[in-house]
Scaffold this active site. Sequence first.
Site, short mmCIF file in Angstrom:
data_model
loop_
_atom_site.label_atom_id
_atom_site.label_comp_id
_atom_site.label_asym_id
_atom_site.label_seq_id
_atom_site.Cartn_x
_atom_site.Cartn_y
_atom_site.Cartn_z
CB ILE A 168 -60.50 104.41 51.95
CG1 ILE A 168 -60.02 103.89 53.31
CG2 ILE A 168 -59.36 104.57 50.97
CD1 ILE A 168 -59.54 102.45 53.28
CB THR A 187 -51.70 90.28 55.66
OG1 THR A 187 -50.78 89.65 56.54
CG2 THR A 187 -53.03 90.39 56.40
CD GLU A 231 -49.65 89.65 60.52
OE1 GLU A 231 -50.29 89.79 61.57
OE2 GLU A 231 -48.66 90.32 60.22
CE1 TYR A 291 -53.01 94.74 59.14
CE2 TYR A 291 -51.85 92.70 59.67
CZ TYR A 291 -52.17 93.70 58.77
OH TYR A 291 -51.65 93.66 57.49
CB SER A 312 -59.53 94.64 60.78
OG SER A 312 -58.14 94.79 60.54
CE LYS A 313 -55.14 93.79 55.06
NZ LYS A 313 -55.11 94.97 54.13
P1 NAD Z 1 -48.36 101.32 55.79
O1 NAD Z 1 -48.88 101.34 57.18
O2 NAD Z 1 -46.91 101.61 55.54
O3 NAD Z 1 -49.18 102.36 54.89
C1 NAD Z 1 -50.57 102.48 54.94
C2 NAD Z 1 -50.98 103.67 54.05
O4 NAD Z 1 -52.41 103.76 54.06
C3 NAD Z 1 -50.44 105.02 54.55
O5 NAD Z 1 -49.96 105.78 53.46
C4 NAD Z 1 -51.66 105.67 55.18
O6 NAD Z 1 -51.62 107.08 55.16
C5 NAD Z 1 -52.79 105.11 54.30
N1 NAD Z 1 -54.10 105.11 54.99
C6 NAD Z 1 -54.37 104.65 56.23
N2 NAD Z 1 -55.68 104.85 56.52
C7 NAD Z 1 -56.24 105.46 55.43
C8 NAD Z 1 -57.55 105.91 55.12
N3 NAD Z 1 -58.57 105.80 56.00
N4 NAD Z 1 -57.76 106.44 53.91
C9 NAD Z 1 -56.74 106.56 52.99
N5 NAD Z 1 -55.49 106.17 53.25
C10 NAD Z 1 -55.23 105.62 54.46
O7 NAD Z 1 -48.76 99.92 55.20
P2 NAD Z 1 -47.90 98.90 54.32
O8 NAD Z 1 -46.96 98.17 55.19
O9 NAD Z 1 -47.42 99.59 53.10
O10 NAD Z 1 -49.05 97.85 53.92
C11 NAD Z 1 -49.88 98.10 52.78
C12 NAD Z 1 -50.92 97.01 52.68
O11 NAD Z 1 -50.28 95.74 52.61
C13 NAD Z 1 -51.88 96.94 53.88
O12 NAD Z 1 -53.16 96.65 53.40
C14 NAD Z 1 -51.32 95.80 54.72
O13 NAD Z 1 -52.35 95.17 55.46
C15 NAD Z 1 -50.77 94.89 53.64
N6 NAD Z 1 -49.64 94.02 54.04
C16 NAD Z 1 -48.51 94.55 54.58
C17 NAD Z 1 -47.44 93.71 54.91
C18 NAD Z 1 -46.15 94.27 55.46
O14 NAD Z 1 -45.23 93.49 55.74
N7 NAD Z 1 -45.98 95.57 55.58
C19 NAD Z 1 -47.55 92.32 54.70
C20 NAD Z 1 -48.74 91.81 54.16
C21 NAD Z 1 -49.77 92.67 53.81
P1 TYD Z 2 -43.78 93.04 62.86
O1 TYD Z 2 -42.70 93.70 62.06
O2 TYD Z 2 -44.60 93.90 63.77
O3 TYD Z 2 -44.68 92.26 61.81
P2 TYD Z 2 -45.87 91.17 62.06
O4 TYD Z 2 -46.31 91.23 63.48
O5 TYD Z 2 -46.90 91.67 61.13
O6 TYD Z 2 -45.28 89.85 61.67
O7 TYD Z 2 -43.12 91.89 63.74
C1 TYD Z 2 -42.40 90.83 63.14
C2 TYD Z 2 -42.04 89.85 64.22
O8 TYD Z 2 -41.10 90.46 65.13
C3 TYD Z 2 -43.20 89.46 65.12
O9 TYD Z 2 -43.03 88.09 65.50
C4 TYD Z 2 -43.08 90.36 66.34
C5 TYD Z 2 -41.59 90.55 66.45
N1 TYD Z 2 -41.12 91.85 66.98
C6 TYD Z 2 -40.12 91.87 67.96
O10 TYD Z 2 -39.65 90.83 68.45
N2 TYD Z 2 -39.67 93.10 68.39
C7 TYD Z 2 -40.17 94.28 67.90
O11 TYD Z 2 -39.74 95.37 68.35
C8 TYD Z 2 -41.19 94.23 66.88
C9 TYD Z 2 -41.76 95.49 66.31
C10 TYD Z 2 -41.61 92.97 66.45
#
Ligand code: NAD
Ligand code: TYD
Length: 333
Positions: free
Chosen positions: A58, A122, A124, A147, A150-151
């Site tokens: 991207i 997010t 966050e 993180y 940046s978001k």
């Molecule tokens: P993830 O890390 O599982 O997947 C990220 C995807 O983006 C991967 O498929 C990766 O290959 C692709 N990617 C990374 N850099 C790229 C680039 N430069 N160009 C094209 N593709 C690229 O992430 P996720 O957990 O599915 O999260 C998806 C979105 O939701 C993110 O924007 C994240 O900030 C947001 N989000 C996630 C959570 C969560 O709990 N996982 C919560 C709130 C928001």
């Molecule tokens: P995480 O899944 O990394 O999500 P986020 O930091 O985006 O909330 O972590 C969730 C919570 O769990 C966070 O408070 C950090 C904690 N954590 C642990 O205690 N042990 C672990 O091994 C990880 C990965 C996270």
Amino acid sequence: MRLFVTGGAGFIGSEFIRQSIAAGDSVINFDKLTYAGNLENLASVQADPGYSLVVGDICNSAEVAEAMPEGIDAIVHFAAESHVDRSILSAEEFVRTNVLGTQVMLDVARHRKAAKFLHISTDEVGGDMEPEEWFTEESPLEPSSPYAASKTAAEHFVRAATRTFGLDTTVTRTSNNYGPFQFPEKLLPLAISNALEDRPIPVYGDGQQIRDWVHVADNCKALRLVLAKGKSGETYHIGGGNPMTNLDVLHMLLRIVGKPESLLTTVKDRLGHDRRYAVHFGKISRELGWSPETTFEAGLTATINWYRDNAEWVERCKSGDYRKYYETMYSGR
Ligand code: NAD
Ligand code: TYD
């Protein structure tokens, strides 16, 4: 709808694509296939005529522009570096992908006349919440980790594109997602796979940090609703209504798996660790009629069963073998 999805090989993006294909939409999945991109997550839709994959970055506007047809119905922008701990080790890739990458997506969206741009953010970005405080769409943005910073920056560029160029954007901010196909570096998939293998589960600091958990399928239903009915320029919060301390979550998990609490192992706390997230999702409930359907205990039980039934998927994530899937399945195409 004709959708252009970024980051569709990741955890949430792949669930969104599975739901969209099931609903009859067509999807171009634009993904760089970083360590977090796993095409095995999309095996069930890979042969669907409505689904196609373009491997690209991207941050590269020429690659994005070439992949995106003019006048697409919507861009759904998931692609990001998503793991807080990695951003603490090094933030450079987070700034590149999450900030520059989002700006590139906004530019190409405008030039290719995409009708809508849904930006996935997010909870966050709101930072640490006080004990009785709730993070609403009007709250200030006070990110704590690289993180989250940046978001937050990415969101500002989305807002700027709306105001400056009239791009039709919506932003969603979701709490912690859980469910199948989550890479085993985040808390729940790591804890589940370790518990199933009788390995120690790392608990950061005192384990009293509060997170709100939403099932990934509920989150993606909300995203599809925002796409269909969300108002241009608006932000919508999505949560599970399940705020819990990490220790309470892990105790529940061990009880369901049937493993002893002695697996819990206190490790050094995360730097700058936010104590409490509390996303308030009254707006999307009121205006679009969405609320989460999955209770945490039922969702966690189903997720644990999925990881138990898909131990080989976890193994291939850990060994790196999942990366061979692309070479095997897509060679010669
Ligand atoms: P993830 O890390 O599982 O997947 C990220 C995807 O983006 C991967 O498929 C990766 O290959 C692709 N990617 C990374 N850099 C790229 C680039 N430069 N160009 C094209 N593709 C690229 O992430 P996720 O957990 O599915 O999260 C998806 C979105 O939701 C993110 O924007 C994240 O900030 C947001 N989000 C996630 C959570 C969560 O709990 N996982 C919560 C709130 C928001
Ligand atoms: P995480 O899944 O990394 O999500 P986020 O930091 O985006 O909330 O972590 C969730 C919570 O769990 C966070 O408070 C950090 C904690 N954590 C642990 O205690 N042990 C672990 O091994 C990880 C990965 C996270």
